[in-house]
Design an enzyme around this catalytic site. Structure first.
Site, PDB file in Angstrom:
ATOM      1  CD  GLU A 123      -1.742  -2.358   1.250  1.00 52.74           C
ATOM      2  OE1 GLU A 123      -0.625  -2.642   1.859  1.00 52.74           O
ATOM      3  OE2 GLU A 123      -2.375  -3.221   1.213  1.00 52.74           O
ATOM      4  CG  HIS A 171     -12.022  -7.697   5.658  1.00 51.63           C
ATOM      5  ND1 HIS A 171     -11.054  -8.725   6.671  1.00 51.63           N
ATOM      6  CD2 HIS A 171     -11.287  -7.915   4.360  1.00 51.63           C
ATOM      7  CE1 HIS A 171     -10.087  -9.327   5.902  1.00 51.63           C
ATOM      8  NE2 HIS A 171     -10.258  -8.861   4.772  1.00 51.63           N
TER       9      HIS A 171
END
Lengths: 406, 448
Positions: free
Chosen positions: A135, A206
């Site tokens: 990322e 999540h």
């Protein structure tokens, strides 16, 4: 494909054949161990996206949106869910501007949420491509490309995984123009997309909705659309914007929220809130998925209490449209801010502080500004239904707001 | 870190699924094992031979990567294939750049000590790495620096006034008085403004290089360009370094990674920074063409960079790594006293034994294009020019106060306009509590 050796993307791809595709979500959800409300709940009913007034169910209602430019208003519409509307915006951006690049983890085959479907095939692997799993690398790469004149749209696969990129976003993307001063370069071409929010079974990693970590950073624009029509226009605005934009997509809406979306390209204004429903007694300020809960709660409250509720979608969470909120609260005298993320130092705190700080709005307040938001905890698997704002947690606040005022 | 599950079922509600057709990722057939194959055919290692001996590879059994040099400490050419590609005048110009940087460093270090400057960083011992690499790049190439590369700026045309305006954060500083000293930047010279966080510039360089590559694909009339990015061996411990090399390799980005391995990251010696064979060995791990050079050898650095640029533009673009070995003669910065963690004698030894400026000077003297008189004249005139630029910059006004609110966004937001006028009222209410004298326009600049 031998799924065991590779991250199990295949599950996303085979899902359409599963039985829960049909309706009756509450029952099926339970069988799949989603965190949901009980079947006999009276307030916390599952959101019925097929009837909610927040979505344009007919072409006429979609095209009557006054924010649309004439080309879009006089054009046609198509039924799309959120991921299809995102895909449509990305496809438009790639077609209209050759400086647009789209990349991230698993983007080339269409993305784990299908937002980038067919883009690599249509626009070529040089402009739509996979990155290694990093990322911070994705973000640094995107900033560098933006600084050299491209319009990168970087995808972080889940907002929960944006933290390694935090340094690049806070210290680099946000400060690039400020640091460069008269040299005039910036990372303004950058748009970062990331799915966020709970879906009932996403647990700690999540489910997160970390928007307030970015609303603290001058230089970034933080946007969260509530629907497919909004997403298309706001995403195109974000991509064309010369400020770096964080575009957070409530992933529960990817498939659930379906509406008529104008087929022509159009933008919707950034840093501009929208009044979704006029009202006179209390203002609800929210954004993203909780708007649907707010809408249901206000219907309940209007029915039961005979009050009139105004509903505002912030849309851009920073820099946010204070004037719109102030005007509403000056009229209603009461305000509730609703968001899914933790209540502590969240967007609700900022909105409430701004309201009480504005003299003209403060003197009109008839009750303290209330916040309905997630508890100050992480997002646990089994307990989502007890954590995220819902009708039962929002509607009594409306009642209490009225009582305090009397 | 990162998406471990890969996907998640979203909302089982009454949504439209019809458009989500099945898409099967690549089936395994293209990488399946053929019977009796001598090589591994796993997707992650296509050329690996099978072995029936269990053996863990020992880093120590591999020789350290060699360090390329052309000219030795005495100024003598040791690479017989070398012939200089610059005229004597061109070499003298670059030598003077190195000299100017080293003289400016001494003056500014002292100026900081006298309290006339808030901060400074010198690059003593590393002048060749920056000047020689920069000399091998094209004007259109894009550069990202770390913070010890004043030689790059000097070589590309940053003037002494440019340096001083930034250091004194005056109204002529393009950084508008927002950045600490030594955070130079120049759009005209294609050098991005320096950012303090270490290694953030590295993945940005990969992305910038990809942008240049795509722009040339889209418009072949654009000249071929590369990105050069500088960093120290300490910064190479950051995750951004690894991300940058990996992503540059996978996307075939025309970028030259230039490591200044100067032995220290503030106080931390390389032994406590890493245990592999320097930074160069990592380039190979990422599938990147790599060279280690003697960073005190101007010619070796220049030739290696020239070749690296050529490589970076081959095959549609690819990354190259240069590890330039040198020694940080100076303290880390004016906030650092390096004798707290290294012996003074170590530094003195290094200075005596080898110095990039002295080495190029010996080569030039042997060639007959430099001598003691020229050296003295150069040093005197550079010093004079620096002091002149210094006093001019020091006298300049500071930028207008409103600058603090600008460039956060492309346009001032309503919030920022409001905050600007709040600050103005504050300054009006308490005129004796704030010193506005140096700021151009005083508080009147704070108007919408």
């Amino acid at each position: 494909m031998n799924g065991a050796s590779i991250r199990p993307l295949s599950r996303a791809l085979t899902r359409t054949s599963l039985p829960w595709r049909s309706s009756a979500p509450a029952v099926i959800s339970r069988s799949r161990q989603y965190s949901t409300h009980p079947a006999n709940a009276k307030l916390n009913l599952p959101t019925d996206y097929s009837t909610t007034p927040l979505l344009a169910h007919s072409p006429e209602s979609a095209l009557s949106n006054p924010e649309l430019p004439p080309e879009a208003r006089n054009g046609t519409t198509k039924r799309m869910n959120l991921f299809q509307a995102i895909n449509d915006a990305l496809s438009t951006a790639l077609a209209e501007d050759e400086s647009v690049l789209i990349f991230g983890e698993d983007v080339a085959f269409g993305g784990v949420f299908r937002c980038t479907s067919k883009l690599a095939e249509t626009f070529g692997g040089d402009r739509v491509f996979n990155t290694p799993l990093t990322e911070q690398g994705i973000m640094g790469f995107a900033i560098g490309a933006a600084a050299e004149g491209m319009r990168p749209v970087a995808e972080i696969q889940f907002a929960d995984y944006v933290y390694p990129a935090f340094d690049q976003l806070v210290n680099e993307a946000a400060k690039f123009r400020y640091r460069d001063g008269a040299c005039g370069r910036s990372a303004g071409g950058l748009t970062v997309r990331m799915p966020c929010g709970g879906v009932g079974h996403g647990a700690l990693y999540h489910s997160q909705s970390p928007e307030s970590l970015f609303t603290h950073i001058p230089g970034l624009r933080v946007i969260m659309p509530r629907s497919p029509l909004q997403a298309k226009g706001l995403l195109l605005s974000a991509i064309r914007s010369n400020d770096p934009c964080i575009f957070m997509e409530p992933k529960i809406l990817y498939r659930a929220a379906v509406e008529q979306v104008p087929t022509a390209p159009y933008t919707l204004p950034l840093s501009k809130a929208e009044v979704l429903k006029q009202g006179s007694d209390v203002t609800i300020v929210s954004y993203g998925q909780p708007l649907y809960k707010c809408r249901a709660a206000l219907e309940q409250a209007e029915r039961d209490l005979g009050i009139s509720v105004e509903l505002i979608d912030l849309r851009t969470i920073y820099p946010w449209d204070k004037e719109c909120v102030f005007q509403s609260v000056r009229k209603t005298g009461r305000c509730i801010v609703v968001h899914e993320a933790m209540v502590n130092a969240g967007v609700g705190a900022e909105v409430a502080a701004a309201i009480q700080e504005d003299p003209e709005t403060f003197i009109r307040l008839e009750a303290p500004v209330a916040r309905v938001a997630g508890w100050s905890i992480h997002t646990p698997l089994l307990y989502e239904a007890f954590n995220a704002p819902d009708v039962a947690s929002t509607s009594p606040r409306l009642l209490r707001g009225m009582v305090v005022a009397c | 870190m990162a998406a471990c599950i890969g996907t998640i079922d979203v909302n089982p509600g009454p949504a439209d699924f019809t458009s989500t057709e099945h898409q099967h990722p690549r089936h395994g057939s293209s990488i399946s094992q053929r019977p009796d194959s001598k090589h591994v055919m796993f997707p992650g290692a296509l050329k690996s031979a099978f072995s029936n001996t269990m053996r863990f590879e020992q880093p120590s059994t591999y020789p350290a990567l060699p360090t390329y040099r052309i000219v030795d400490q005495h100024g003598v050419v040791v690479d017989p294939s070398f012939s200089p590609d610059l005229s004597d005048d061109e070499v003298v110009k670059l030598y003077r750049d190195m000299l100017a940087v080293s003289i400016m460093d001494l003056i500014m270090f002292d100026a900081q000590r006298q309290g006339r400057l808030s901060f400074y960083m010198v690059s003593a011992g590393e002048e060749a790495v920056s000047v020689a690499t920069a000399s091998a790049l094209a004007k259109e190439d894009v550069i990202f620096c770390q913070y010890r590369e004043q030689g790059v700026f000097k070589q590309r045309g940053f003037t002494l006034n440019d340096f001083m305006n930034q250091l004194f954060a005056n109204r002529k500083d393009p950084g508008k008085g927002r950045n600490m000293p030594v955070h130079y930047g120049s759009r005209e010279l294609n050098i991005h403004t320096i950012s303090s966080p270490l290694a953030t510039q590295l993945p940005q360089a990969s992305g910038a290089a990809y942008a240049l590559k795509i722009q040339r694909m889209q418009d072949p009339s654009v000249p071929p360009r590369v990105v050069a990015v500088y960093f120290g061996e300490g910064a190479a411990s950051e995750g951004d370094f690894h991300a940058a090399l990996n992503i540059a390799a996978t996307r075939s980005c025309p970028v030259i990674f230039i490591c200044r391995n100067n032995g220290y990251a503030i106080s931390t010696p390389t032994l406590e920074q890493y245990r592999g064979d320097g930074i160069a060995s990592r380039g190979l791990g990422y599938g990147i063409e790599t060279i280690r050079v003697d960073g005190n050898d101007f010619w070796a650095v220049r030739e290696a960079t020239k070749k690296a640029r050529e490589l970076a533009l081959q095959d549609g673009g690819k990354p190259v790594l240069i590890e330039a070995m040198t020694y940080r003669v100076s303290h880390h910065s004016t906030s650092d006293d390096s004798f707290a963690y290294r012996a003074r004698v170590e530094v003195e030894d290094w200075k005596r034994r080898d110095n990039p400026i002295a080495r190029l000077r010996k080569w030039m003297e042997a060639r007959g294009c430099w001598d003691e008189n020229k050296e003295k004249e150069a040093r005197d005139s550079i010093r004079r020019d620096i002091l002149k630029a210094f006093s001019e910059a020091e006298k300049e006004k500071k930028p207008p106060l409103r600058t603090m609110f600008e460039d956060v966004y492309e346009q001032l937001t309503p919030d920022l306009k409001k905050q600007m006028s709040e600050l103005k009222s504050q300054l009006e209410r308490y005129p004796d509590e704030y010193d506005l004298a140096d700021f151009e326009g005083g508080r009147d600049s704070l108007v919408k």
